[in-house]
Design a protein around this motif. Sequence first.
Motif, PDB file in Angstrom:
ATOM      1  N   GLU A 284     -58.341  -0.377 -27.529  1.00 17.59           N
ATOM      2  CA  GLU A 284     -59.358  -1.725 -27.545  1.00 17.59           C
ATOM      3  C   GLU A 284     -58.825  -2.931 -27.909  1.00 17.59           C
ATOM      4  O   GLU A 284     -58.975  -3.918 -27.529  1.00 17.59           O
ATOM      5  CB  GLU A 284     -60.400  -1.253 -28.680  1.00 17.59           C
ATOM      6  CG  GLU A 284     -61.172   0.130 -28.307  1.00 17.59           C
ATOM      7  CD  GLU A 284     -62.492   0.210 -29.319  1.00 17.59           C
ATOM      8  OE1 GLU A 284     -62.789  -1.080 -29.965  1.00 17.59           O
ATOM      9  OE2 GLU A 284     -62.678   1.273 -29.100  1.00 17.59           O
ATOM     10  N   LEU A 285     -57.483  -2.793 -28.468  1.00 21.71           N
ATOM     11  CA  LEU A 285     -56.909  -4.116 -28.986  1.00 21.71           C
ATOM     12  C   LEU A 285     -55.625  -4.177 -28.233  1.00 21.71           C
ATOM     13  O   LEU A 285     -54.878  -5.308 -28.288  1.00 21.71           O
ATOM     14  CB  LEU A 285     -56.449  -4.002 -30.479  1.00 21.71           C
ATOM     15  CG  LEU A 285     -57.536  -4.081 -31.479  1.00 21.71           C
ATOM     16  CD1 LEU A 285     -57.051  -4.067 -32.929  1.00 21.71           C
ATOM     17  CD2 LEU A 285     -58.678  -4.897 -31.313  1.00 21.71           C
TER      18      LEU A 285
ATOM     19  N   GLU B 280     -65.155 -13.003 -39.659  1.00 23.95           N
ATOM     20  CA  GLU B 280     -65.265 -12.532 -38.076  1.00 23.95           C
ATOM     21  C   GLU B 280     -64.319 -11.510 -37.872  1.00 23.95           C
ATOM     22  O   GLU B 280     -64.347 -10.359 -37.447  1.00 23.95           O
ATOM     23  CB  GLU B 280     -65.098 -13.430 -37.108  1.00 23.95           C
ATOM     24  CG  GLU B 280     -65.465 -13.107 -35.625  1.00 23.95           C
ATOM     25  CD  GLU B 280     -65.141 -14.229 -34.658  1.00 23.95           C
ATOM     26  OE1 GLU B 280     -65.265 -14.118 -33.426  1.00 23.95           O
ATOM     27  OE2 GLU B 280     -64.709 -15.348 -35.192  1.00 23.95           O
ATOM     28  N   ARG B 281     -63.103 -11.723 -38.157  1.00 23.72           N
ATOM     29  CA  ARG B 281     -62.033 -10.781 -37.801  1.00 23.72           C
ATOM     30  C   ARG B 281     -62.277  -9.429 -38.748  1.00 23.72           C
ATOM     31  O   ARG B 281     -61.828  -8.388 -38.304  1.00 23.72           O
ATOM     32  CB  ARG B 281     -60.579 -11.580 -38.286  1.00 23.72           C
ATOM     33  CG  ARG B 281     -59.250 -10.619 -37.994  1.00 23.72           C
ATOM     34  CD  ARG B 281     -59.105 -10.327 -36.445  1.00 23.72           C
ATOM     35  NE  ARG B 281     -57.781  -9.509 -36.264  1.00 23.72           N
ATOM     36  CZ  ARG B 281     -57.623  -8.769 -35.163  1.00 23.72           C
ATOM     37  NH1 ARG B 281     -58.520  -8.773 -34.219  1.00 23.72           N
ATOM     38  NH2 ARG B 281     -56.581  -8.159 -35.117  1.00 23.72           N
TER      39      ARG B 281
ATOM     40  N   ASP C 124     -53.308  -9.604 -36.242  1.00 22.85           N
ATOM     41  CA  ASP C 124     -53.070  -9.253 -34.771  1.00 22.85           C
ATOM     42  C   ASP C 124     -51.807  -9.289 -34.432  1.00 22.85           C
ATOM     43  O   ASP C 124     -51.012  -9.917 -33.475  1.00 22.85           O
ATOM     44  CB  ASP C 124     -53.731 -10.571 -33.915  1.00 22.85           C
ATOM     45  CG  ASP C 124     -53.665 -10.196 -32.408  1.00 22.85           C
ATOM     46  OD1 ASP C 124     -53.867  -9.140 -32.151  1.00 22.85           O
ATOM     47  OD2 ASP C 124     -53.921 -11.208 -31.758  1.00 22.85           O
TER      48      ASP C 124
ATOM     49  N   ASP D 205     -65.431  -2.524 -37.955  1.00 22.72           N
ATOM     50  CA  ASP D 205     -66.382  -1.827 -36.598  1.00 22.72           C
ATOM     51  C   ASP D 205     -64.997  -0.859 -36.194  1.00 22.72           C
ATOM     52  O   ASP D 205     -65.434   0.495 -35.642  1.00 22.72           O
ATOM     53  CB  ASP D 205     -66.746  -2.556 -35.668  1.00 22.72           C
ATOM     54  CG  ASP D 205     -67.283  -1.882 -34.527  1.00 22.72           C
ATOM     55  OD1 ASP D 205     -68.369  -1.212 -34.850  1.00 22.72           O
ATOM     56  OD2 ASP D 205     -66.785  -2.049 -33.409  1.00 22.72           O
ATOM     57  N   LEU D 206     -63.891  -1.166 -35.863  1.00 21.40           N
ATOM     58  CA  LEU D 206     -62.909  -0.372 -35.249  1.00 21.40           C
ATOM     59  C   LEU D 206     -62.591   0.607 -35.990  1.00 21.40           C
ATOM     60  O   LEU D 206     -62.439   1.700 -35.404  1.00 21.40           O
ATOM     61  CB  LEU D 206     -61.768  -1.150 -34.917  1.00 21.40           C
ATOM     62  CG  LEU D 206     -60.460  -0.494 -34.540  1.00 21.40           C
ATOM     63  CD1 LEU D 206     -60.522  -0.750 -32.770  1.00 21.40           C
ATOM     64  CD2 LEU D 206     -59.219  -1.027 -34.865  1.00 21.40           C
TER      65      LEU D 206
ATOM     66  N   THR E 131     -68.121  -0.049 -40.950  1.00 22.13           N
ATOM     67  CA  THR E 131     -68.758  -1.172 -41.156  1.00 22.13           C
ATOM     68  C   THR E 131     -69.952  -0.868 -42.410  1.00 22.13           C
ATOM     69  O   THR E 131     -70.042  -1.996 -43.231  1.00 22.13           O
ATOM     70  CB  THR E 131     -69.588  -1.655 -40.119  1.00 22.13           C
ATOM     71  OG1 THR E 131     -68.783  -1.655 -38.787  1.00 22.13           O
ATOM     72  CG2 THR E 131     -70.387  -2.673 -40.221  1.00 22.13           C
TER      73      THR E 131
ATOM     74  N   LYS F 147     -64.981  -7.283 -37.128  1.00 24.02           N
ATOM     75  CA  LYS F 147     -64.444  -6.284 -35.966  1.00 24.02           C
ATOM     76  C   LYS F 147     -63.448  -5.205 -36.368  1.00 24.02           C
ATOM     77  O   LYS F 147     -63.781  -4.171 -35.693  1.00 24.02           O
ATOM     78  CB  LYS F 147     -63.608  -7.413 -35.114  1.00 24.02           C
ATOM     79  CG  LYS F 147     -64.591  -8.518 -34.552  1.00 24.02           C
ATOM     80  CD  LYS F 147     -63.658  -9.280 -33.481  1.00 24.02           C
ATOM     81  CE  LYS F 147     -64.395 -10.507 -32.686  1.00 24.02           C
ATOM     82  NZ  LYS F 147     -63.570 -11.238 -32.024  1.00 24.02           N
TER      83      LYS F 147
END
Length: 335
Positions: A188-189, A118-119, A157, A125-126, A130, A122
């Motif tokens: 975004e983050l 999942e991480r 993170d 995509d950032l 992808t 993401k």
Amino acid sequence: MITVENATKTFWTDSGQVVAIDDVSIDLAPGAITSIVGPSGSGKSTLARLVSLQERPDSGVVRVEGYNTASLDQRRLRAARRRIGVVGHEELLPQRTAAGNIAMPLEQAGIDGPQRRERVGKLLDLIGLTARGNALPADLTAGQRARVQIARALVGDPGLLLADDPTHGLDGDGAAGVLAVLDRARGELGSTVLVTTSDSTVARRIADDVALLVDGRVADSGSVLSLIQDPTSLVADALLPAIDTPDSLRARHDRIAEVVLIGFSAVGALLPEASGRFGTDVSVIGGGLTRVGETPVARFLLGVSGPQAESTLSWIRERGGVVKRPVRGPEGIAA
């Protein structure tokens, strides 16, 4: 989150002692991009190592969330380091895919497969990769590999993302892609980002705040937009278009002035309005246009002719233009 207070760092070489960082203080605003700019040998990489807690200053303090890192024991120091994602020049593992390289820190931390996927998804995509997650590093461009390195630094993170000269050796498209990813990490983050670079274009395109490092000392610092409005700023001179105009062109006008205009309305309309209001001839004889982030900025050398030439420049200044070094045309006498 991180502040550096009066830090000094020296090294010994065959030729003697070298002061790499000399009484440097910086404060990284949370959620902002700060750029440290300066020529090769100015101490940028040494400062990056101090901020990333890989080295300690000889004197001064590096604080993380208010704590003096010099007082931390090894366990707490390691924990503080994990809050800092570093984009250096470590190569990607050639036998692992882009996704596998990004996932590696999570595997080392014992994060389970679903969470890892999942991480990693993401972050792919950032960074806009992808569709290339299963590609090996050899099948990626240099710019794409640099974006994977950024994703790998972000996968845990971290509170701070530190990128040391991230566009070095990249072509224009590759560099633009890297800067876009750093900007997205902030937007975004919510990442706090520190970028060291010898390329002023980097600061102009993505930085909120900037510090100019010269011979190990901070020569100028502040928010980018405030500095370019400061006639005495060394940073502004580095970030704005250069002015190189033959004296023969300067001599044709009653007044010569360097003018900085900021924003769409000022760049697009201020000079024609000034010319019409005072009946003067306003000519751009040097300089050019650029952008600071999304804000258009012009740095022009203007030639102004007519009885109201001085009033024209005063009006431009009153409307927010930065007017520097106004002089008479042929005589070269200060106005």
